[in-house]
Design a protein around this motif. Sequence first.
Motif, PDB file in Angstrom:
ATOM      1  N   MET A   1      17.371  14.688  16.576  1.00  0.00           N
ATOM      2  CA  MET A   1      16.441  14.118  15.607  1.00  0.00           C
ATOM      3  C   MET A   1      16.942  12.690  14.667  1.00  0.00           C
ATOM      4  N   TYR A   2      15.987  11.711  14.891  1.00  0.00           N
ATOM      5  CA  TYR A   2      16.666  10.413  14.255  1.00  0.00           C
ATOM      6  C   TYR A   2      16.223  10.363  12.729  1.00  0.00           C
ATOM      7  N   HIS A   3      17.076  10.117  11.892  1.00  0.00           N
ATOM      8  CA  HIS A   3      16.795  10.069  10.208  1.00  0.00           C
ATOM      9  C   HIS A   3      16.408   8.745   9.907  1.00  0.00           C
ATOM     10  N   ILE A   4      15.121   8.215   9.700  1.00  0.00           N
ATOM     11  CA  ILE A   4      14.921   6.919   9.443  1.00  0.00           C
ATOM     12  C   ILE A   4      15.425   6.539   8.264  1.00  0.00           C
ATOM     13  N   GLU A   5      16.003   7.299   7.239  1.00  0.00           N
ATOM     14  CA  GLU A   5      16.721   6.657   6.065  1.00  0.00           C
ATOM     15  C   GLU A   5      17.789   5.885   6.612  1.00  0.00           C
ATOM     16  N   LYS A   6      18.229   6.077   7.636  1.00  0.00           N
ATOM     17  CA  LYS A   6      19.439   5.230   7.955  1.00  0.00           C
ATOM     18  C   LYS A   6      19.115   3.728   8.129  1.00  0.00           C
ATOM     19  N   SER A   7      17.757   3.502   8.598  1.00  0.00           N
ATOM     20  CA  SER A   7      17.333   2.215   8.838  1.00  0.00           C
ATOM     21  C   SER A   7      16.663   1.518   7.853  1.00  0.00           C
ATOM     22  N   ILE A   8      16.441   2.162   6.619  1.00  0.00           N
ATOM     23  CA  ILE A   8      16.080   1.204   5.333  1.00  0.00           C
ATOM     24  C   ILE A   8      17.173   0.689   4.723  1.00  0.00           C
ATOM     25  N   LYS A   9      17.308  -0.633   4.729  1.00  0.00           N
ATOM     26  CA  LYS A   9      18.207  -1.444   4.251  1.00  0.00           C
ATOM     27  C   LYS A   9      18.090  -1.625   2.621  1.00  0.00           C
ATOM     28  N   ASN A  10      16.676  -1.697   2.540  1.00  0.00           N
ATOM     29  CA  ASN A  10      16.570  -2.186   1.052  1.00  0.00           C
ATOM     30  C   ASN A  10      14.854  -1.680   0.884  1.00  0.00           C
ATOM     31  N   ILE A  11      14.575  -1.378  -0.560  1.00  0.00           N
ATOM     32  CA  ILE A  11      13.398  -1.014  -0.991  1.00  0.00           C
ATOM     33  C   ILE A  11      12.988  -1.926  -2.208  1.00  0.00           C
ATOM     34  N   ILE A  12      11.664  -2.421  -1.855  1.00  0.00           N
ATOM     35  CA  ILE A  12      11.230  -3.503  -2.939  1.00  0.00           C
ATOM     36  C   ILE A  12       9.990  -2.989  -3.462  1.00  0.00           C
ATOM     37  N   ASN A  13       9.618  -2.877  -4.770  1.00  0.00           N
ATOM     38  CA  ASN A  13       8.489  -2.275  -5.386  1.00  0.00           C
ATOM     39  C   ASN A  13       7.956  -3.310  -6.222  1.00  0.00           C
ATOM     40  N   TYR A  14       6.641  -3.573  -6.060  1.00  0.00           N
ATOM     41  CA  TYR A  14       5.922  -4.446  -6.854  1.00  0.00           C
ATOM     42  C   TYR A  14       4.687  -3.567  -7.216  1.00  0.00           C
ATOM     43  N   SER A  15       4.606  -3.034  -8.719  1.00  0.00           N
ATOM     44  CA  SER A  15       3.775  -2.125  -9.028  1.00  0.00           C
ATOM     45  C   SER A  15       2.797  -2.547 -10.135  1.00  0.00           C
ATOM     46  N   PHE A  16       1.670  -2.869  -9.776  1.00  0.00           N
ATOM     47  CA  PHE A  16       0.711  -3.383 -10.675  1.00  0.00           C
ATOM     48  C   PHE A  16      -0.725  -2.645 -10.829  1.00  0.00           C
ATOM     49  N   LEU A  17      -0.870  -1.480 -10.252  1.00  0.00           N
ATOM     50  CA  LEU A  17      -2.040  -0.746 -10.235  1.00  0.00           C
ATOM     51  C   LEU A  17      -2.114  -0.148 -11.624  1.00  0.00           C
ATOM     52  N   PRO A  18      -3.311  -0.381 -12.175  1.00  0.00           N
ATOM     53  CA  PRO A  18      -3.644   0.367 -13.545  1.00  0.00           C
ATOM     54  C   PRO A  18      -3.953   1.682 -13.453  1.00  0.00           C
ATOM     55  N   ASP A  19      -4.481   2.037 -12.423  1.00  0.00           N
ATOM     56  CA  ASP A  19      -5.031   3.275 -12.226  1.00  0.00           C
ATOM     57  C   ASP A  19      -4.377   3.820 -10.754  1.00  0.00           C
ATOM     58  N   THR A  20      -3.695   4.954 -10.903  1.00  0.00           N
ATOM     59  CA  THR A  20      -2.859   5.570  -9.843  1.00  0.00           C
ATOM     60  C   THR A  20      -3.564   6.799  -9.265  1.00  0.00           C
ATOM     61  N   SER A  21      -4.982   6.942  -9.484  1.00  0.00           N
ATOM     62  CA  SER A  21      -5.544   7.984  -8.929  1.00  0.00           C
ATOM     63  C   SER A  21      -6.429   7.311  -7.667  1.00  0.00           C
ATOM     64  N   ASN A  22      -6.491   8.301  -6.895  1.00  0.00           N
ATOM     65  CA  ASN A  22      -7.497   7.875  -5.568  1.00  0.00           C
ATOM     66  C   ASN A  22      -7.075   6.753  -4.951  1.00  0.00           C
ATOM     67  N   ILE A  23      -5.764   6.802  -4.636  1.00  0.00           N
ATOM     68  CA  ILE A  23      -4.949   5.407  -3.974  1.00  0.00           C
ATOM     69  C   ILE A  23      -5.333   5.514  -2.338  1.00  0.00           C
ATOM     70  N   ILE A  24      -5.695   4.208  -1.973  1.00  0.00           N
ATOM     71  CA  ILE A  24      -5.854   4.172  -0.529  1.00  0.00           C
ATOM     72  C   ILE A  24      -4.372   3.425   0.008  1.00  0.00           C
ATOM     73  N   HIS A  25      -3.804   4.017   0.800  1.00  0.00           N
ATOM     74  CA  HIS A  25      -2.623   3.658   1.341  1.00  0.00           C
ATOM     75  C   HIS A  25      -2.353   2.998   2.819  1.00  0.00           C
ATOM     76  N   ILE A  26      -2.068   1.715   2.719  1.00  0.00           N
ATOM     77  CA  ILE A  26      -2.138   0.827   4.209  1.00  0.00           C
ATOM     78  C   ILE A  26      -0.870   0.364   4.194  1.00  0.00           C
ATOM     79  N   GLY A  27      -0.301   0.423   5.717  1.00  0.00           N
ATOM     80  CA  GLY A  27       0.826  -0.002   6.044  1.00  0.00           C
ATOM     81  C   GLY A  27       0.850  -0.948   7.068  1.00  0.00           C
ATOM     82  N   TYR A  28       1.768  -1.781   6.992  1.00  0.00           N
ATOM     83  CA  TYR A  28       1.809  -2.873   7.970  1.00  0.00           C
ATOM     84  C   TYR A  28       3.517  -2.891   8.591  1.00  0.00           C
ATOM     85  N   GLY A  29       3.668  -3.416   9.919  1.00  0.00           N
ATOM     86  CA  GLY A  29       5.029  -3.485  10.362  1.00  0.00           C
ATOM     87  C   GLY A  29       4.924  -4.956  10.893  1.00  0.00           C
TER      88      GLY A  29
END
Length: 329
Positions: A1-29
């Motif tokens: 099994m490949y562990h994806i953590e090995k491929s993550i070089k860096n994580i950047i968070n820009y967090s400006f949500l005033p309300d963290t309930s009922n969040i819609i999560h959308i991803g792009y590659g």
Amino acid sequence: MYHIEKSIKNIINYSFLPDTSNIIHIGYGIDSNYIRCCATSIISFCKNNPQENFHFYIMISNLDEISKNKFHLLAKQNSINITIYEIDISFFKQLPSRLAFPLPTYFRFILPSILKDLDKVFYIDADVICINNASEFFNTKLNTNIIAAVPDTIDTATNRNNDLGLKNHIYFNAGVIIINIKKWNLLNIFDKLIKEILTDPKKFYMLDQDALNLILTQKIAYLPKKFNYFNGFYPWHKDSITNKEIILLHFTSSPKPWDLGWEVSSMSNDYNRDLYKTYENQTPWKNASPVYPKHYRRLRIYSQDLYHHGYYLSSIKYYILYLLTKLKK
């Protein structure tokens, strides 16, 4: 099994949500060629769904500082969260790729591993924009299915099913998929996809999309095409669907709306010609110049389109550039 953590070089968070309930999560590659349209896709969701709380995830191999600052501004101005994962592509170099499908196309495989604590994520290709309210799409129930997706065109489906040896299968387009994260990870879908591709790479002409269809067959909830409407493949004037019904518009063909040649292309019409630009101009990438063709054949097509629209001198100019570029190949 490949562990994806090995491929993550860096994580950047820009967090400006005033309300963290009922969040819609959308991803792009994406890769660097799809940064501006990824931002445009994000803003299109925000503008047409102001009632929603969005967290967007962007997987990319390398992101320059200017783009990082622009994504930060995009998040701040629209009160959303954006998380950027910089991915080491070393592992993915063993997988096949093509000009139209660079290695980041496989990033959608790792999204469920990255977001393992969530129940559901919406994976969206960066050349997809939301043009109407998407509440119905966000409320899709997956039940026991691993993903939900929209069937591909009949011609594509027939050809790909034949090549993949799939029977009683409705071939889907992977540009818009809703992923049941818990079920995906429980069944080790990532490992199965990689193993299948490496076993016979030449079989997968559509790369990750082919692999997803092969591995997930009979585990798919099918969505109406308004949730992944293919610009350029469905003839709008002959289709029963109307502009107001389309929720997600997918610019599957070339040229793209940000490319030089879009305005005179057969892919462009009175409705969609300025649609993408309207959203892009609401991002920090506003007023960006059209992208010059990366392949000499696109120069020839652009020359032909210019000629058909009566721009004869420009047509000659780009035909000469086409010939000169071709000679260098």
